[in-house]
Design a protein around this motif. Structure first.
Motif, PDB file in Angstrom:
ATOM      1  N   THR A  49       0.855  -1.179   0.000  1.00 32.77           N
ATOM      2  CA  THR A  49       0.000   0.000   0.000  1.00 32.77           C
ATOM      3  C   THR A  49       0.894   1.233   0.000  1.00 32.77           C
ATOM      4  N   LEU A  50       0.330   2.389  -0.371  1.00 35.58           N
ATOM      5  CA  LEU A  50       1.108   3.625  -0.362  1.00 35.58           C
ATOM      6  C   LEU A  50       1.571   3.955   1.058  1.00 35.58           C
ATOM      7  N   GLY A  51       0.741   3.679   2.044  1.00 37.61           N
ATOM      8  CA  GLY A  51       1.128   3.923   3.432  1.00 37.61           C
ATOM      9  C   GLY A  51       2.323   3.089   3.843  1.00 37.61           C
ATOM     10  N   ALA A  52       2.335   1.817   3.434  1.00 36.47           N
ATOM     11  CA  ALA A  52       3.456   0.942   3.763  1.00 36.47           C
ATOM     12  C   ALA A  52       4.735   1.411   3.060  1.00 36.47           C
ATOM     13  N   ILE A  53       4.602   1.870   1.833  1.00 37.52           N
ATOM     14  CA  ILE A  53       5.769   2.375   1.102  1.00 37.52           C
ATOM     15  C   ILE A  53       6.298   3.632   1.778  1.00 37.52           C
ATOM     16  N   ALA A  54       5.397   4.531   2.182  1.00 34.47           N
ATOM     17  CA  ALA A  54       5.819   5.750   2.883  1.00 34.47           C
ATOM     18  C   ALA A  54       6.571   5.398   4.161  1.00 34.47           C
ATOM     19  N   LYS A  55       6.052   4.444   4.899  1.00 34.15           N
ATOM     20  CA  LYS A  55       6.698   4.036   6.154  1.00 34.15           C
ATOM     21  C   LYS A  55       8.105   3.483   5.877  1.00 34.15           C
ATOM     22  N   LEU A  56       8.237   2.664   4.834  1.00 29.98           N
ATOM     23  CA  LEU A  56       9.555   2.125   4.472  1.00 29.98           C
ATOM     24  C   LEU A  56      10.529   3.227   4.057  1.00 29.98           C
ATOM     25  N   LEU A  57       9.998   4.273   3.410  1.00 32.51           N
ATOM     26  CA  LEU A  57      10.847   5.388   2.984  1.00 32.51           C
ATOM     27  C   LEU A  57      11.149   6.343   4.135  1.00 32.51           C
ATOM     28  N   GLY A  58      10.429   6.188   5.250  1.00 31.79           N
ATOM     29  CA  GLY A  58      10.650   7.040   6.414  1.00 31.79           C
ATOM     30  C   GLY A  58      10.039   8.424   6.278  1.00 31.79           C
ATOM     31  N   GLU A  83      -2.877  -3.214  -8.086  1.00 28.42           N
ATOM     32  CA  GLU A  83      -4.001  -4.144  -8.091  1.00 28.42           C
ATOM     33  C   GLU A  83      -4.864  -3.855  -6.868  1.00 28.42           C
ATOM     34  N   ASP A  84      -6.153  -3.971  -7.051  1.00 28.99           N
ATOM     35  CA  ASP A  84      -7.084  -3.769  -5.947  1.00 28.99           C
ATOM     36  C   ASP A  84      -7.313  -5.097  -5.259  1.00 28.99           C
ATOM     37  N   ARG A  85      -7.191  -5.065  -3.924  1.00 33.00           N
ATOM     38  CA  ARG A  85      -7.462  -6.238  -3.102  1.00 33.00           C
ATOM     39  C   ARG A  85      -8.505  -5.819  -2.077  1.00 33.00           C
ATOM     40  N   GLY A  86      -9.753  -5.991  -2.452  1.00 32.99           N
ATOM     41  CA  GLY A  86     -10.831  -5.538  -1.584  1.00 32.99           C
ATOM     42  C   GLY A  86     -10.854  -4.022  -1.554  1.00 32.99           C
ATOM     43  N   ALA A  87     -10.819  -3.443  -0.364  1.00 34.20           N
ATOM     44  CA  ALA A  87     -10.891  -1.985  -0.213  1.00 34.20           C
ATOM     45  C   ALA A  87      -9.520  -1.321  -0.363  1.00 34.20           C
ATOM     46  N   ARG A  88      -8.473  -2.104  -0.487  1.00 34.75           N
ATOM     47  CA  ARG A  88      -7.119  -1.529  -0.556  1.00 34.75           C
ATOM     48  C   ARG A  88      -6.504  -1.710  -1.932  1.00 34.75           C
ATOM     49  N   ARG A  89      -5.673  -0.759  -2.283  1.00 36.45           N
ATOM     50  CA  ARG A  89      -4.943  -0.836  -3.544  1.00 36.45           C
ATOM     51  C   ARG A  89      -3.471  -1.058  -3.205  1.00 36.45           C
ATOM     52  N   TYR A  90      -2.874  -2.028  -3.880  1.00 38.34           N
ATOM     53  CA  TYR A  90      -1.468  -2.353  -3.672  1.00 38.34           C
ATOM     54  C   TYR A  90      -0.688  -1.973  -4.924  1.00 38.34           C
ATOM     55  N   TYR A  91       0.496  -1.401  -4.719  1.00 35.65           N
ATOM     56  CA  TYR A  91       1.324  -0.883  -5.809  1.00 35.65           C
ATOM     57  C   TYR A  91       2.666  -1.591  -5.835  1.00 35.65           C
ATOM     58  N   ARG A  92       3.237  -1.701  -7.027  1.00 37.18           N
ATOM     59  CA  ARG A  92       4.601  -2.215  -7.161  1.00 37.18           C
ATOM     60  C   ARG A  92       5.524  -1.150  -6.574  1.00 37.18           C
ATOM     61  N   THR A  93       6.274  -1.518  -5.557  1.00 38.36           N
ATOM     62  CA  THR A  93       7.108  -0.580  -4.800  1.00 38.36           C
ATOM     63  C   THR A  93       8.077   0.191  -5.696  1.00 38.36           C
ATOM     64  N   GLY A  94       8.759  -0.487  -6.590  1.00 37.53           N
ATOM     65  CA  GLY A  94       9.731   0.169  -7.460  1.00 37.53           C
ATOM     66  C   GLY A  94       9.105   1.228  -8.346  1.00 37.53           C
ATOM     67  N   ASP A  95       7.869   0.969  -8.804  1.00 41.79           N
ATOM     68  CA  ASP A  95       7.173   1.956  -9.650  1.00 41.79           C
ATOM     69  C   ASP A  95       6.833   3.212  -8.858  1.00 41.79           C
ATOM     70  N   VAL A  96       6.386   3.040  -7.615  1.00 46.13           N
ATOM     71  CA  VAL A  96       6.031   4.194  -6.781  1.00 46.13           C
ATOM     72  C   VAL A  96       7.262   5.049  -6.522  1.00 46.13           C
ATOM     73  N   VAL A  97       8.377   4.411  -6.193  1.00 43.55           N
ATOM     74  CA  VAL A  97       9.613   5.162  -5.937  1.00 43.55           C
ATOM     75  C   VAL A  97      10.057   5.895  -7.201  1.00 43.55           C
ATOM     76  N   GLU A  98       9.900   5.270  -8.354  1.00 47.57           N
ATOM     77  CA  GLU A  98      10.255   5.922  -9.619  1.00 47.57           C
ATOM     78  C   GLU A  98       9.409   7.182  -9.853  1.00 47.57           C
ATOM     79  N   VAL A  99       8.106   7.104  -9.570  1.00 54.24           N
ATOM     80  CA  VAL A  99       7.231   8.272  -9.714  1.00 54.24           C
ATOM     81  C   VAL A  99       7.675   9.373  -8.748  1.00 54.24           C
ATOM     82  N   LEU A 100       7.954   9.003  -7.502  1.00 56.42           N
ATOM     83  CA  LEU A 100       8.399   9.999  -6.520  1.00 56.42           C
ATOM     84  C   LEU A 100       9.711  10.651  -6.946  1.00 56.42           C
ATOM     85  N   ASN A 101      10.602   9.889  -7.528  1.00 61.05           N
ATOM     86  CA  ASN A 101      11.893  10.435  -7.963  1.00 61.05           C
ATOM     87  C   ASN A 101      11.782  11.280  -9.227  1.00 61.05           C
ATOM     88  N   SER A 102      10.630  11.263  -9.887  1.00 59.80           N
ATOM     89  CA  SER A 102      10.450  12.076 -11.096  1.00 59.80           C
ATOM     90  C   SER A 102       9.800  13.420 -10.786  1.00 59.80           C
TER      91      SER A 102
END
Length: 157
Positions: free
Chosen positions: A84-93, A113-132
């Motif tokens: 989740t985006l929250g989990a990625i944020a926590k890992l990034l500090g 991908e959506d898993r019920g009420a939550r959306r899960y993201y590929r971690t590397g893709d999220v970091v790439e977007v943040l770095n852009s």
């Protein structure tokens, strides 16, 4: 020595892809911002436009952007892991809002991908977007930037 090209802040802001209000409120207030070199009369009544040396403004912006560049992140762990985006944020500090404010760009560019009420993201893709990210005062999509206002009163706008 060549002739100096004089521009108003509105003209220069348009050239560098920033809102004139962002230039006036953030850049012009920064230490070391170039001083005006003269004035240009307005059509009709009003205070004359201040004119600046375009090369000095460009040099200032280059140094300012280097000093204020967004933090770059390393991919924490497996870049293919879905989180989740929250989990990625926590890992990034960082605070969760530091990541979720880019949700539209992340949804567009990151595998998810959506898993019920939550959306899960590929971690590397999220970091790439943040770095852009483009940095402070520059909209992700200038055509949809709510901060931009009409500047028809400024010459060259």
């Amino acid at each position: 020595m060549g002739l100096m090209a004089l521009v108003t802040l509105g003209e220069w802001a348009a050239k560098v892809g920033r809102a004139e209000t962002a230039v006036r409120n953030h850049l012009a207030a920064a230490p070391g911002f170039p001083a005006p070199k003269g004035t240009r009369p307005r059509t009709g009544k009003g205070t004359p436009y201040e004119e600046y040396d375009e090369a000095e403004l460009d040099e200032f912006l280059k140094a300012w952007e280097a000093a204020h560049a967004p933090a770059r992140y390393q991919v924490p762990g497996d870049p293919d892991e879905m989180r989740t985006l929250g989990a990625i944020a926590k890992l990034l500090g960082v605070d969760g809002k530091s990541v979720t404010q880019y949700r539209a760009a992340i949804d567009e560019h990151a595998a998810h991908e959506d898993r019920g009420a939550r959306r899960y993201y590929r971690t590397g893709d999220v970091v790439e977007v943040l770095n852009s990210r483009k940095g402070f005062g520059v909209a992700l999509d200038p055509t949809r930037d709510r901060r931009r206002t009409a500047t028809a009163s400024e010459p060259g706008s």
